[in-house]
Design a protein around this motif. Structure first.
Motif, PDB file in Angstrom:
ATOM      1  N   VAL A  81       0.834  -1.194   0.000  1.00 30.93           N
ATOM      2  CA  VAL A  81       0.000   0.000   0.000  1.00 30.93           C
ATOM      3  C   VAL A  81       0.874   1.251   0.000  1.00 30.93           C
ATOM      4  N   ASP A  82       0.883   1.964  -1.119  1.00 36.13           N
ATOM      5  CA  ASP A  82       1.658   3.190  -1.293  1.00 36.13           C
ATOM      6  C   ASP A  82       3.095   3.028  -0.778  1.00 36.13           C
ATOM      7  N   ALA A  83       3.753   2.021  -1.316  1.00 42.40           N
ATOM      8  CA  ALA A  83       5.115   1.694  -0.891  1.00 42.40           C
ATOM      9  C   ALA A  83       6.057   2.882  -1.070  1.00 42.40           C
ATOM     10  N   THR A  84       6.927   3.074  -0.113  1.00 44.66           N
ATOM     11  CA  THR A  84       7.923   4.144  -0.160  1.00 44.66           C
ATOM     12  C   THR A  84       8.815   4.004  -1.393  1.00 44.66           C
ATOM     13  N   ASP A  85       9.053   5.093  -2.087  1.00 47.51           N
ATOM     14  CA  ASP A  85      10.066   5.152  -3.147  1.00 47.51           C
ATOM     15  C   ASP A  85      11.378   5.519  -2.454  1.00 47.51           C
ATOM     16  N   ILE A  86      12.086   4.521  -1.965  1.00 46.34           N
ATOM     17  CA  ILE A  86      13.241   4.782  -1.111  1.00 46.34           C
ATOM     18  C   ILE A  86      14.372   5.470  -1.863  1.00 46.34           C
ATOM     19  N   GLN A  87      14.445   5.229  -3.168  1.00 47.00           N
ATOM     20  CA  GLN A  87      15.505   5.846  -3.971  1.00 47.00           C
ATOM     21  C   GLN A  87      15.339   7.359  -4.048  1.00 47.00           C
ATOM     22  N   LEU A  88      14.108   7.841  -3.917  1.00 45.81           N
ATOM     23  CA  LEU A  88      13.845   9.279  -3.958  1.00 45.81           C
ATOM     24  C   LEU A  88      14.632  10.006  -2.878  1.00 45.81           C
ATOM     25  N   ASN A  89      14.810   9.385  -1.729  1.00 41.85           N
ATOM     26  CA  ASN A  89      15.556  10.009  -0.634  1.00 41.85           C
ATOM     27  C   ASN A  89      16.999  10.317  -1.018  1.00 41.85           C
ATOM     28  N   THR A 134      -1.542   2.366  -5.184  1.00 49.22           N
ATOM     29  CA  THR A 134      -0.890   3.676  -5.212  1.00 49.22           C
ATOM     30  C   THR A 134      -1.871   4.761  -4.786  1.00 49.22           C
ATOM     31  N   SER A 135      -1.372   5.751  -4.062  1.00 48.64           N
ATOM     32  CA  SER A 135      -2.222   6.882  -3.690  1.00 48.64           C
ATOM     33  C   SER A 135      -2.668   7.633  -4.940  1.00 48.64           C
ATOM     34  N   ARG A 136      -3.707   8.411  -4.803  1.00 41.22           N
ATOM     35  CA  ARG A 136      -4.362   9.034  -5.958  1.00 41.22           C
ATOM     36  C   ARG A 136      -3.427   9.971  -6.736  1.00 41.22           C
ATOM     37  N   VAL A 137      -3.729  10.103  -8.006  1.00 39.72           N
ATOM     38  CA  VAL A 137      -3.041  11.090  -8.845  1.00 39.72           C
ATOM     39  C   VAL A 137      -3.323  12.482  -8.277  1.00 39.72           C
ATOM     40  N   GLY A 138      -2.294  13.281  -8.075  1.00 33.59           N
ATOM     41  CA  GLY A 138      -2.440  14.611  -7.513  1.00 33.59           C
ATOM     42  C   GLY A 138      -2.168  14.691  -6.025  1.00 33.59           C
ATOM     43  N   ARG A 139      -1.914  13.556  -5.396  1.00 32.56           N
ATOM     44  CA  ARG A 139      -1.701  13.556  -3.949  1.00 32.56           C
ATOM     45  C   ARG A 139      -0.512  14.415  -3.546  1.00 32.56           C
ATOM     46  N   TRP A 140       0.560  14.377  -4.322  1.00 28.23           N
ATOM     47  CA  TRP A 140       1.752  15.145  -3.975  1.00 28.23           C
ATOM     48  C   TRP A 140       1.531  16.643  -4.089  1.00 28.23           C
ATOM     49  N   ARG A 160       6.332  11.221 -10.909  1.00 28.09           N
ATOM     50  CA  ARG A 160       7.336  10.210 -10.580  1.00 28.09           C
ATOM     51  C   ARG A 160       6.717   9.097  -9.732  1.00 28.09           C
ATOM     52  N   TRP A 161       5.901   9.469  -8.730  1.00 28.59           N
ATOM     53  CA  TRP A 161       5.295   8.500  -7.827  1.00 28.59           C
ATOM     54  C   TRP A 161       4.443   7.494  -8.597  1.00 28.59           C
ATOM     55  N   GLN A 162       3.617   8.022  -9.498  1.00 32.40           N
ATOM     56  CA  GLN A 162       2.771   7.137 -10.291  1.00 32.40           C
ATOM     57  C   GLN A 162       3.602   6.258 -11.221  1.00 32.40           C
ATOM     58  N   ARG A 163       4.609   6.847 -11.840  1.00 28.19           N
ATOM     59  CA  ARG A 163       5.487   6.089 -12.748  1.00 28.19           C
ATOM     60  C   ARG A 163       6.250   5.004 -11.996  1.00 28.19           C
ATOM     61  N   HIS A 164       6.771   5.359 -10.834  1.00 25.83           N
ATOM     62  CA  HIS A 164       7.515   4.396 -10.018  1.00 25.83           C
ATOM     63  C   HIS A 164       6.638   3.220  -9.638  1.00 25.83           C
ATOM     64  N   HIS A 165       5.415   3.490  -9.224  1.00 28.14           N
ATOM     65  CA  HIS A 165       4.539   2.399  -8.790  1.00 28.14           C
ATOM     66  C   HIS A 165       4.099   1.523  -9.958  1.00 28.14           C
ATOM     67  N   ARG A 166       3.911   2.106 -11.123  1.00 31.32           N
ATOM     68  CA  ARG A 166       3.591   1.273 -12.292  1.00 31.32           C
ATOM     69  C   ARG A 166       4.741   0.317 -12.594  1.00 31.32           C
ATOM     70  N   ALA A 167       5.968   0.836 -12.569  1.00 28.10           N
ATOM     71  CA  ALA A 167       7.136  -0.001 -12.835  1.00 28.10           C
ATOM     72  C   ALA A 167       7.323  -1.041 -11.733  1.00 28.10           C
ATOM     73  N   PHE A 168       7.086  -0.634 -10.506  1.00 28.50           N
ATOM     74  CA  PHE A 168       7.198  -1.522  -9.350  1.00 28.50           C
ATOM     75  C   PHE A 168       6.254  -2.710  -9.510  1.00 28.50           C
ATOM     76  N   ALA A 169       4.997  -2.435  -9.852  1.00 25.01           N
ATOM     77  CA  ALA A 169       4.015  -3.503 -10.044  1.00 25.01           C
ATOM     78  C   ALA A 169       4.419  -4.409 -11.205  1.00 25.01           C
ATOM     79  N   ALA A 170       4.924  -3.821 -12.278  1.00 27.90           N
ATOM     80  CA  ALA A 170       5.338  -4.619 -13.433  1.00 27.90           C
ATOM     81  C   ALA A 170       6.484  -5.553 -13.076  1.00 27.90           C
ATOM     82  N   ASP A 171       7.453  -5.065 -12.301  1.00 28.73           N
ATOM     83  CA  ASP A 171       8.588  -5.900 -11.894  1.00 28.73           C
ATOM     84  C   ASP A 171       8.134  -7.105 -11.070  1.00 28.73           C
TER      85      ASP A 171
END
Length: 208
Positions: A81-89, A134-140, A160-171
């Motif tokens: 559920v809305d997993a952290t994008d740890i690389q963003l840090n 993923t949290s809703r589009v526009g959340r950030w 980025r958040w939406q793109r990251h989660h799409r790729a995350f799910a695909a992986d």
């Protein structure tokens, strides 16, 4: 969770340093894998028979991911559920190399660099049903202070958040769902989408 349709055994826990849980003897910045191992030992100490459907939010989702990679035999399903994008840090102007886990004064913390490497190695296809929410589009765009996230604008972060989660799910080979309401705490703001994901995985596990 009252939103669940299926009747099943539920267990919630507060990891070390969260809520009333104790602080371990070594309080130095830890790895996500250490928290995953603590979860494994906790489950082994219960009378609940596995395999388990794990549900994790934010950094908890990364703990669930590493758990799934290391002990797949204990897993029946995974909901992230809305997993952290740890690389963003590590990509912002002032990288966050250690981040606090929880709001307690004696909180623990995570080693971001080493944990990011663990998360990357764990991001592979799973042999069990999984869902990335993923949290809703526009959340950030609702973030009050954008300064800590420079050089990214809030609009860039949202994409980025939406793109990251799409790729995350695909992986992971996971089903990807995007909430329509609320913020990062999807389980509180839009509990139905989380409950439906859990129900579907419990149903699937029961028919396997």
């Amino acid at each position: 969770m009252s939103a669940l349709r299926w009747s099943t055994t539920l267990m919630t826990y507060a990891r070390a340093g969260i809520g009333e849980s104790q602080i371990p003897a070594d309080p130095t910045p830890r790895l996500v894998s250490v928290a995953a191992e603590e979860l494994r030992r906790l489950l082994a100490a219960t009378d609940i028979a596995g395999p388990f459907t794990l549900v994790g939010h934010s950094i908890g989702a990364l703990i669930g991911l590493v758990f799934a990679a290391q002990w797949p035999e204990n897993l029946a399903g995974l909901v992230l559920v809305d997993a952290t994008d740890i690389q963003l840090n590590l990509e912002i102007e002032e990288p966050i190399l250690v981040f606090a886990d929880g709001g307690r004064e004696d909180h623990l913390s995570f080693d971001v660099v080493a944990s990011a490497d663990e998360v990357t190695r764990s991001g592979r296809a799973l042999d069990v049903p999984s869902v990335v929410i993923t949290s809703r589009v526009g959340r950030w765009l609702d973030v009050a202070d954008p300064e800590p996230w420079r050089p990214f604008s809030l609009a860039q972060l949202d994409k980025r958040w939406q793109r990251h989660h799409r790729a995350f799910a695909a992986d992971l080979g996971a089903t990807h769902k995007v909430a329509r309401l609320g913020g990062q705490y999807i389980q509180k703001d839009a509990p139905t989408i989380v409950a439906e994901a859990i129900d579907n995985l419990v149903d699937s596990a029961g028919r396997r």
